[in-house]
Design a protein around this motif. Sequence first.
Motif, PDB file in Angstrom:
ATOM      1  N   ASN A  49       4.684  -9.442  -6.432  1.00  0.00           N
ATOM      2  CA  ASN A  49       5.470  -8.739  -5.423  1.00  0.00           C
ATOM      3  C   ASN A  49       6.895  -9.274  -5.341  1.00  0.00           C
ATOM      4  OD1 ASN A  49       3.931  -6.606  -4.599  1.00  0.00           O
ATOM      5  ND2 ASN A  49       2.782  -7.797  -3.083  1.00  0.00           N
ATOM      6  N   HIS A  50       7.052 -10.593  -5.528  1.00  0.00           N
ATOM      7  CA  HIS A  50       8.415 -11.143  -5.565  1.00  0.00           C
ATOM      8  C   HIS A  50       9.184 -10.505  -6.713  1.00  0.00           C
ATOM      9  CE1 HIS A  50       8.255 -14.206  -2.516  1.00  0.00           C
ATOM     10  NE2 HIS A  50       7.079 -14.625  -2.967  1.00  0.00           N
ATOM     11  N   LEU A  51       8.506 -10.465  -7.846  1.00  0.00           N
ATOM     12  CA  LEU A  51       9.120  -9.934  -9.057  1.00  0.00           C
ATOM     13  C   LEU A  51       9.464  -8.447  -8.893  1.00  0.00           C
ATOM     14  CD1 LEU A  51       9.446 -11.502 -11.765  1.00  0.00           C
ATOM     15  CD2 LEU A  51       7.478 -10.216 -12.586  1.00  0.00           C
ATOM     16  N   LEU A  52       8.485  -7.701  -8.385  1.00  0.00           N
ATOM     17  CA  LEU A  52       8.691  -6.256  -8.242  1.00  0.00           C
ATOM     18  C   LEU A  52       9.842  -5.964  -7.289  1.00  0.00           C
ATOM     19  CD1 LEU A  52       5.034  -4.846  -8.036  1.00  0.00           C
ATOM     20  CD2 LEU A  52       6.711  -4.430  -9.834  1.00  0.00           C
ATOM     21  N   ALA A  53       9.830  -6.646  -6.147  1.00  0.00           N
ATOM     22  CA  ALA A  53      10.833  -6.343  -5.120  1.00  0.00           C
ATOM     23  C   ALA A  53      12.200  -6.919  -5.500  1.00  0.00           C
ATOM     24  CB  ALA A  53      10.364  -6.891  -3.774  1.00  0.00           C
ATOM     25  N   LYS A  54      12.214  -8.187  -5.968  1.00  0.00           N
ATOM     26  CA  LYS A  54      13.521  -8.854  -6.120  1.00  0.00           C
ATOM     27  C   LYS A  54      14.155  -8.637  -7.486  1.00  0.00           C
ATOM     28  CE  LYS A  54      12.356 -12.217  -2.624  1.00  0.00           C
ATOM     29  NZ  LYS A  54      11.551 -13.405  -2.441  1.00  0.00           N
ATOM     30  N   VAL A  55      13.327  -8.508  -8.508  1.00  0.00           N
ATOM     31  CA  VAL A  55      13.911  -8.339  -9.843  1.00  0.00           C
ATOM     32  C   VAL A  55      13.961  -6.868 -10.233  1.00  0.00           C
ATOM     33  CG1 VAL A  55      13.687  -8.929 -12.299  1.00  0.00           C
ATOM     34  CG2 VAL A  55      13.087 -10.623 -10.550  1.00  0.00           C
ATOM     35  N   TYR A  56      12.843  -6.183 -10.009  1.00  0.00           N
ATOM     36  CA  TYR A  56      12.775  -4.805 -10.496  1.00  0.00           C
ATOM     37  C   TYR A  56      13.126  -3.761  -9.433  1.00  0.00           C
ATOM     38  CZ  TYR A  56      10.356  -6.977 -14.441  1.00  0.00           C
ATOM     39  OH  TYR A  56      10.048  -7.750 -15.521  1.00  0.00           O
ATOM     40  N   ASN A  57      13.399  -4.225  -8.208  1.00  0.00           N
ATOM     41  CA  ASN A  57      13.803  -3.309  -7.166  1.00  0.00           C
ATOM     42  C   ASN A  57      12.745  -2.238  -6.875  1.00  0.00           C
ATOM     43  OD1 ASN A  57      15.628  -2.645  -5.250  1.00  0.00           O
ATOM     44  ND2 ASN A  57      16.866  -1.289  -6.567  1.00  0.00           N
ATOM     45  N   ARG A  58      11.492  -2.644  -6.891  1.00  0.00           N
ATOM     46  CA  ARG A  58      10.386  -1.711  -6.611  1.00  0.00           C
ATOM     47  C   ARG A  58       9.706  -2.124  -5.319  1.00  0.00           C
ATOM     48  NH1 ARG A  58       9.152   1.771 -11.192  1.00  0.00           N
ATOM     49  NH2 ARG A  58       7.216   2.101 -10.056  1.00  0.00           N
ATOM     50  N   ARG A  59       8.879  -1.216  -4.781  1.00  0.00           N
ATOM     51  CA  ARG A  59       8.219  -1.569  -3.519  1.00  0.00           C
ATOM     52  C   ARG A  59       7.098  -2.572  -3.796  1.00  0.00           C
ATOM     53  NH1 ARG A  59       3.193   0.288  -1.844  1.00  0.00           N
ATOM     54  NH2 ARG A  59       2.365   1.717  -3.409  1.00  0.00           N
ATOM     55  N   ALA A  60       6.923  -3.498  -2.843  1.00  0.00           N
ATOM     56  CA  ALA A  60       5.830  -4.459  -2.971  1.00  0.00           C
ATOM     57  C   ALA A  60       4.499  -3.722  -2.790  1.00  0.00           C
ATOM     58  CB  ALA A  60       5.991  -5.552  -1.925  1.00  0.00           C
ATOM     59  N   ILE A  61       3.427  -4.277  -3.373  1.00  0.00           N
ATOM     60  CA  ILE A  61       2.120  -3.610  -3.312  1.00  0.00           C
ATOM     61  C   ILE A  61       1.243  -4.345  -2.297  1.00  0.00           C
ATOM     62  CG2 ILE A  61       0.052  -3.071  -4.675  1.00  0.00           C
ATOM     63  CD1 ILE A  61       1.976  -2.910  -7.128  1.00  0.00           C
ATOM     64  N   GLY A  62       0.592  -3.583  -1.415  1.00  0.00           N
ATOM     65  CA  GLY A  62      -0.210  -4.194  -0.354  1.00  0.00           C
ATOM     66  C   GLY A  62      -1.573  -4.646  -0.857  1.00  0.00           C
ATOM     67  N   VAL A  63      -2.036  -5.807  -0.356  1.00  0.00           N
ATOM     68  CA  VAL A  63      -3.344  -6.327  -0.748  1.00  0.00           C
ATOM     69  C   VAL A  63      -4.452  -5.352  -0.331  1.00  0.00           C
ATOM     70  CG1 VAL A  63      -5.012  -8.205  -0.341  1.00  0.00           C
ATOM     71  CG2 VAL A  63      -2.566  -8.729  -0.626  1.00  0.00           C
ATOM     72  N   ASP A  64      -4.341  -4.815   0.892  1.00  0.00           N
ATOM     73  CA  ASP A  64      -5.413  -3.955   1.415  1.00  0.00           C
ATOM     74  C   ASP A  64      -5.641  -2.717   0.548  1.00  0.00           C
ATOM     75  OD1 ASP A  64      -5.924  -5.624   3.451  1.00  0.00           O
ATOM     76  OD2 ASP A  64      -4.751  -4.523   4.955  1.00  0.00           O
ATOM     77  N   GLU A  65      -4.541  -2.093   0.131  1.00  0.00           N
ATOM     78  CA  GLU A  65      -4.732  -0.854  -0.638  1.00  0.00           C
ATOM     79  C   GLU A  65      -5.486  -1.128  -1.937  1.00  0.00           C
ATOM     80  OE1 GLU A  65      -0.972   0.660  -2.791  1.00  0.00           O
ATOM     81  OE2 GLU A  65      -0.071  -0.534  -1.206  1.00  0.00           O
ATOM     82  N   ILE A  66      -5.217  -2.301  -2.537  1.00  0.00           N
ATOM     83  CA  ILE A  66      -5.904  -2.633  -3.790  1.00  0.00           C
ATOM     84  C   ILE A  66      -7.365  -2.977  -3.517  1.00  0.00           C
ATOM     85  CG2 ILE A  66      -5.978  -4.238  -5.748  1.00  0.00           C
ATOM     86  CD1 ILE A  66      -3.484  -2.478  -5.775  1.00  0.00           C
ATOM     87  N   VAL A  67      -7.578  -3.825  -2.518  1.00  0.00           N
ATOM     88  CA  VAL A  67      -8.949  -4.245  -2.200  1.00  0.00           C
ATOM     89  C   VAL A  67      -9.788  -3.022  -1.841  1.00  0.00           C
ATOM     90  CG1 VAL A  67     -10.367  -5.561  -0.553  1.00  0.00           C
ATOM     91  CG2 VAL A  67      -8.316  -6.602  -1.556  1.00  0.00           C
TER      92      VAL A  67
END
Length: 427
Positions: free
Chosen positions: A168-186
């Motif tokens: 999520n750090h990588l997605l949000a800070k490097v790739y400018n994408r939305r972070a992914i929630g733990v709940d939705e995956i679980v």
Amino acid sequence: MPAIVLVGAQWGDEGKGKATDALGAQLDYVVKFNGGNNAGHTVVVGGETYALHLLPSGILTPGCTPVIGNGVVVDLAVLFEEIDGLTARGVDCSALRVSANAHVIAPYHRVVDKVTERFLGKRRIGTTGRGIGPAYADKINRVGVRIQDVFDEGILRQKVEGALDQKNHLLAKVYNRRAIGVDEIVDELLGYVDRLRPMVCDTGIELVRGLDEGKTVLFEAGQATMLDVDHGTYPFVTSSSATAAGACTGSGVPPNRIDTVIAVVKAYTTRVGEGPFPTELHDEDGQRLRQQGAEFGTTTGRPRRCGWYDAPIARYAARVNGVTDFVLTKLDVLTGWDRIPVCVAYDVDGVRHDEIPMTQSDFHHATPVYEHLDGWSEDISGCRTLEELPKAAQRYVQALEDVSGARISAVGVGPSRDDLIVLHDMV
Ligand code: IMP
């Protein structure tokens, strides 16, 4: 001789289904031991065409137990989509066994696969975008989620949290994408539990017991030798062990149980994605191979890069895999050329190399040393013995055997199952 490994000798798409047919053996188990839904094979049974990406081809054979081994990465959404698709067409999928130790491709792996490829720009690998590399990266980084974790909600949540932490750090800070929630995956993964439970088992035990009872087991590699993460054209490879040794690590069956290693090799060469390819053709011959061979990806639909037969690659595949038999496929695609070049060695900066050069830099600018063989123009799809082939086609097969490091035991001469010349029994 009950344990057979089937691998691709080149960069994939060699037509492994043909080799399975050539075996003519009653298979008790067909095991997928590496890769995931990056593979694609089209199987024609009883006039029906099935495109499989994740499920082992044994799913279509009554009486055969298809197994997804621990070395596979499983996208559960794709697994159930394929099962539902087959069930709707009357195929019974209830025999399928899935290893508790196989890793899960979660939605975040697909996201990471796509953004990293985009970020790499010109240096991209040309992946299938299915999340394969990121799922294996998590496995090696020890932050992967295994099939068995899905049965324990507490553990699952912990593992997903661990896996998403850095991503999520990588997605949000490097790739400018939305972070992914733990709940939705679980929640998504928990949704598969009931359907998954009956198919999950210790597949290693089941296979070794099967072998002890004299059952016949076919280990079917996804991708191919030159895409193997260790032995292929790294970094332009897939992220798993696609060579024969991978059958052992990816299934839990020990090396001394393997009897036969069959490599499928196309009568010319293709590759999808980026990376070195010495015999690649950028001219009309390349176009013609693509058209005549219908060389478009089963998984992504991408046009495949096409070129002439490369014997150093076949010799390399023979050595790395311990090949006992080659199945030569798509000989019919070469019908109609006056002369057919066969690469027997490479020239690297004026020096002849009979083997693949040690360094990738050398391999990148290796140019083929060709021998030219006479072509043939007759339709060969009806031939069922070597003697029925035109003399020039016989000489082509013999020349390939002479330079490829193992005997050729079957030759594919057309698209359907029976378009096959069997030269030696392989099992
Ligand atoms: P990935 O497996 O999606 O990570 O892709 C890595 C490389 O392997 C790319 O060059 C893909 O085109 C190639 N690849 C993956 N699966 C197959 C396959 O089944 N046939 C041919 N190439 C493949």
